[in-house]
Design a protein around this motif. Structure first.
Motif, PDB file in Angstrom:
ATOM      1  N   THR A 225       0.858  -1.221   0.047  1.00  8.73           N
ATOM      2  CA  THR A 225      -0.153  -0.006   0.042  1.00  8.73           C
ATOM      3  C   THR A 225       0.965   1.204   0.038  1.00  8.73           C
ATOM      4  O   THR A 225       0.451   2.144  -0.584  1.00  8.73           O
ATOM      5  CB  THR A 225      -1.045  -0.092   1.191  1.00  8.73           C
ATOM      6  OG1 THR A 225      -1.728  -1.198   1.417  1.00  8.73           O
ATOM      7  CG2 THR A 225      -1.896   1.254   1.164  1.00  8.73           C
ATOM      8  N   ILE A 226       2.058   1.209   0.829  1.00 13.41           N
ATOM      9  CA  ILE A 226       2.872   2.254   0.858  1.00 13.41           C
ATOM     10  C   ILE A 226       3.591   2.452  -0.577  1.00 13.41           C
ATOM     11  O   ILE A 226       3.482   3.672  -0.904  1.00 13.41           O
ATOM     12  CB  ILE A 226       3.905   2.346   2.033  1.00 13.41           C
ATOM     13  CG1 ILE A 226       3.118   2.216   3.348  1.00 13.41           C
ATOM     14  CG2 ILE A 226       4.830   3.476   1.821  1.00 13.41           C
ATOM     15  CD1 ILE A 226       4.001   2.348   4.691  1.00 13.41           C
ATOM     16  N   GLN A 227       3.978   1.458  -0.939  1.00 14.74           N
ATOM     17  CA  GLN A 227       4.787   1.545  -2.531  1.00 14.74           C
ATOM     18  C   GLN A 227       3.787   2.136  -3.529  1.00 14.74           C
ATOM     19  O   GLN A 227       4.082   2.794  -4.268  1.00 14.74           O
ATOM     20  CB  GLN A 227       5.141   0.190  -2.908  1.00 14.74           C
ATOM     21  CG  GLN A 227       6.329  -0.330  -1.911  1.00 14.74           C
ATOM     22  CD  GLN A 227       6.764  -1.772  -2.252  1.00 14.74           C
ATOM     23  OE1 GLN A 227       6.101  -2.400  -2.772  1.00 14.74           O
ATOM     24  NE2 GLN A 227       7.703  -2.172  -1.628  1.00 14.74           N
ATOM     25  N   THR A 228       2.539   1.798  -3.316  1.00 16.19           N
ATOM     26  CA  THR A 228       1.491   2.338  -4.501  1.00 16.19           C
ATOM     27  C   THR A 228       1.117   3.661  -4.127  1.00 16.19           C
ATOM     28  O   THR A 228       1.178   4.371  -5.164  1.00 16.19           O
ATOM     29  CB  THR A 228       0.152   1.518  -4.132  1.00 16.19           C
ATOM     30  OG1 THR A 228       0.386  -0.027  -4.405  1.00 16.19           O
ATOM     31  CG2 THR A 228      -0.929   1.910  -5.216  1.00 16.19           C
ATOM     32  N   ALA A 229       1.076   4.048  -3.073  1.00 19.78           N
ATOM     33  CA  ALA A 229       0.790   5.458  -2.643  1.00 19.78           C
ATOM     34  C   ALA A 229       1.850   6.372  -3.089  1.00 19.78           C
ATOM     35  O   ALA A 229       1.808   7.448  -3.509  1.00 19.78           O
ATOM     36  CB  ALA A 229       0.720   5.528  -0.998  1.00 19.78           C
ATOM     37  N   PHE A 230       3.216   5.809  -2.784  1.00 24.07           N
ATOM     38  CA  PHE A 230       4.574   6.740  -3.160  1.00 24.07           C
ATOM     39  C   PHE A 230       4.441   6.735  -4.779  1.00 24.07           C
ATOM     40  O   PHE A 230       4.647   7.822  -5.277  1.00 24.07           O
ATOM     41  CB  PHE A 230       5.675   5.817  -3.103  1.00 24.07           C
ATOM     42  CG  PHE A 230       7.006   6.341  -3.342  1.00 24.07           C
ATOM     43  CD1 PHE A 230       7.571   7.525  -2.604  1.00 24.07           C
ATOM     44  CD2 PHE A 230       7.690   6.441  -4.516  1.00 24.07           C
ATOM     45  CE1 PHE A 230       8.758   7.884  -2.916  1.00 24.07           C
ATOM     46  CE2 PHE A 230       9.010   6.892  -5.070  1.00 24.07           C
ATOM     47  CZ  PHE A 230       9.290   7.927  -4.106  1.00 24.07           C
ATOM     48  N   ARG A 231       4.274   5.533  -5.558  1.00 23.99           N
ATOM     49  CA  ARG A 231       4.179   5.679  -7.053  1.00 23.99           C
ATOM     50  C   ARG A 231       2.800   6.598  -7.299  1.00 23.99           C
ATOM     51  O   ARG A 231       3.272   7.474  -8.407  1.00 23.99           O
ATOM     52  CB  ARG A 231       3.643   4.332  -7.734  1.00 23.99           C
ATOM     53  CG  ARG A 231       3.698   4.543  -9.202  1.00 23.99           C
ATOM     54  CD  ARG A 231       3.298   3.165  -9.792  1.00 23.99           C
ATOM     55  NE  ARG A 231       3.246   3.262 -11.102  1.00 23.99           N
ATOM     56  CZ  ARG A 231       2.895   2.388 -12.050  1.00 23.99           C
ATOM     57  NH1 ARG A 231       2.707   1.228 -11.523  1.00 23.99           N
ATOM     58  NH2 ARG A 231       2.687   2.511 -13.390  1.00 23.99           N
ATOM     59  N   GLU A 232       1.765   6.779  -6.859  1.00 21.69           N
ATOM     60  CA  GLU A 232       0.781   7.779  -7.241  1.00 21.69           C
ATOM     61  C   GLU A 232       1.303   9.085  -7.094  1.00 21.69           C
ATOM     62  O   GLU A 232       1.057  10.153  -7.764  1.00 21.69           O
ATOM     63  CB  GLU A 232      -0.385   7.165  -6.311  1.00 21.69           C
ATOM     64  CG  GLU A 232      -1.165   6.199  -6.968  1.00 21.69           C
ATOM     65  CD  GLU A 232      -2.193   5.829  -5.999  1.00 21.69           C
ATOM     66  OE1 GLU A 232      -2.636   6.412  -5.116  1.00 21.69           O
ATOM     67  OE2 GLU A 232      -3.116   4.679  -6.211  1.00 21.69           O
ATOM     68  N   VAL A 233       1.818   9.523  -5.850  1.00 20.21           N
ATOM     69  CA  VAL A 233       2.265  10.592  -5.715  1.00 20.21           C
ATOM     70  C   VAL A 233       3.407  11.212  -6.597  1.00 20.21           C
ATOM     71  O   VAL A 233       3.343  12.244  -7.093  1.00 20.21           O
ATOM     72  CB  VAL A 233       2.749  10.918  -4.122  1.00 20.21           C
ATOM     73  CG1 VAL A 233       3.427  12.260  -3.882  1.00 20.21           C
ATOM     74  CG2 VAL A 233       1.843  10.766  -3.282  1.00 20.21           C
ATOM     75  N   ALA A 234       4.332  10.305  -6.811  1.00 17.23           N
ATOM     76  CA  ALA A 234       5.372  10.591  -7.742  1.00 17.23           C
ATOM     77  C   ALA A 234       4.719  10.628  -8.951  1.00 17.23           C
ATOM     78  O   ALA A 234       5.451  11.625  -9.864  1.00 17.23           O
ATOM     79  CB  ALA A 234       6.527   9.522  -7.471  1.00 17.23           C
TER      80      ALA A 234
END
Length: 487
Positions: A377-386
């Protein structure tokens, strides 16, 4: 009786130990900062201020529609119902930690013998016994923290469900804003198609006049008709698309949307969406609702391990009942009729064919699964923000280029039409210029939508105004401390 009551009170206040593994928040499997390479990403990193959706979506009509959707959307209502269910389940589970005091009263009538039964006539007939009791029938002493671990797991499950509602709310705000912008975009495209139909019709009339005057070939007329036909086909398609866009928006809202609140064009609303400050540390993702939901699910799985471990130890129960018993209701509460009973019991698991060990292994497996989901979930969130930041870093330059392209195409068409009327250039050049302008105007509208959507995506990926609604509890918080602050 006094000793029994004191024993119950003492057991309720015992500081039970816990078999839960010590919980420490896992380090996020993402970089500490965003990818470098654009002006937006080179800002000074700082904490993100809390931003409400009304601070980002400044169009009053859109604000009214979002508020209406938050009040009426059925999916959001279903998510809120799940919160109520989780809250009730937590309260039920937590109640098991404390003694349950019950009051009971009753009357029993029985036959004490009759004629021919061997009972004397004086004792023959019926007898009624009256009772009134108060006490705890079976209170489990939570010496090894099993009940407290189950209560902590229920509390974390409740918090996870509550975070899920905030995720649903954030997604609804984003979906409504996106649907609103899509409707605005298609209305702009419809206006362009209608304008092109008018211009193409005028060009066709001029070409026919030149054909009738013998100064233009028939091919010019047929070419002018292709532009008109294409624009008319696009116009009819967009009329249907605008209706479908409105239907999609009203489905999200859960009620009809007033005509006065519908957007006129994308040009009228894209400037009403403000940018969210982007200079922040990547740890801000820990405050996103979906990340919070995953962390609380992880904490609940950790508490379940403690409950499974405690199941290997003895279970000690206490029963204490006090009351009155009499054969006469009028003398039921006389001091001579007082009765009481109290006694502990213990059970120790000896052999269960590996059931308890299987429960512990399953609890550990669920924890590892929750841990993987949390990191994912954190990795997905990071990608979305990036991704959102990367899009924001180039969209303004792209939009400016589209504006220059549209201006150049418009000027080219003006020059081509003038040269065609003077007989300098063939109609094919005008036809190409018309199509180029039509495409450039549509691309400019698409760029406006992309610029507005990038702001919506950035607002959503950072967690929106949901950031302040839940604050993760510290990793060292005990189950008892967590329960104390629970609803």
């Amino acid at each position: 009786m006094k000793n029994a009551v004191s024993l119950i009170a003492l057991a309720a206040l015992l500081p039970a130990c816990t078999m839960e593994p010590h919980y420490a928040r896992p380090a996020p499997a993402v970089p500490q900062g965003w990818p470098a390479g654009s002006p937006v990403l080179q800002q000074d990193e700082a904490s993100l201020p809390v931003v409400r959706y009304v601070d980002v979506f400044r169009d009053p009509a859109l604000q009214r529609i979002i508020a209406q959707a938050l009040a009426n959307n059925q999916d959001l209502k279903a998510a809120m119902a799940n919160v109520a269910i989780a809250r009730g389940q937590y309260r039920v589970q937590r109640a098991n930690i404390f003694p349950q005091i019950d009051v009971s009263a009753g009357a029993t009538t029985r036959d004490v013998g009759g004629a021919g039964s061997g009972t004397s006539a004086r004792n023959a007939g019926t007898q009624t016994n009256y009772t009134a009791q108060v006490g705890d029938t079976s209170f489990v002493l939570d010496l090894f923290g099993r009940l407290r671990s189950l209560s902590a797991a229920a509390l974390d499950s409740y918090f996870a469900t509550e975070a899920g509602v905030r995720s649903a709310r954030l997604a609804l705000v984003s979906d409504v804003a996106s649907a609103y912008l899509a409707l605005a975009t298609d209305r702009s495209l419809l206006a362009i198609a209608a304008d092109t139909v008018d211009n193409a019709g005028q060009s066709l009339r001029i070409t026919r006049a030149r054909l009738n005057g013998g100064v233009a070939p028939r091919t010019d007329v047929r070419q002018a008709e292709t532009v008109l036909a294409q624009a008319e086909a696009d116009r009819q398609n967009l009329i249907a698309q605008v209706v479908q866009d409105r239907n999609a928006l009203e489905l999200l809202v859960g009620a009809p949307v007033s005509d006065a609140d519908l957007p006129v064009s994308i040009e009228a609303v894209d400037t009403q969406i403000a940018a969210v400050p982007a200079g922040l540390d990547s740890r801000i993702l820990l405050r996103r609702p979906d990340v919070l939901q995953a962390e609380y699910a992880l904490r609940a799985s950790n508490a379940q391990i403690g409950a499974a471990r405690a199941a290997f130890f003895p279970t000690i129960s206490l029963t204490a009942v006090a009351g009155f018993a009499s054969t006469s209701l009028s003398s039921l509460f006389n001091s001579g009729n007082f009765t009481w009973s109290a006694g502990p019991s213990a059970s120790l698991p000896i052999f269960d064919a590996g059931a308890r060990r299987g429960d512990l292994e399953a609890a550990r497996g669920r924890f590892n699964l929750a841990l993987a989901q949390y990191q994912r979930t954190i990795q997905t969130a990071f990608r979305e923000v990036a991704d959102a930041l990367a899009r924001r870093s180039t969209i303004d330059a792209e939009f400016a280029a589209q504006e220059r392209l549209e201006a150049a195409a418009r000027d080219t068409l003006t020059l081509s039409e003038a040269r065609y009327r003077q007989g300098i250039d063939p109609f094919l050049d005008t036809l190409v210029a018309q199509r180029t302008l039509y495409s450039a105007r549509r691309s400019l509208v698409a760029a406006r939508l992309s610029r507005a959507t990038s702001l919506v995506d950035l607002y959503t990926s950072l967690g929106g105004d949901e950031l302040s609604d839940i604050t993760p509890r510290s990793a060292g918080t005990s189950g008892g401390a967590r329960a104390a602050g629970a609803p």
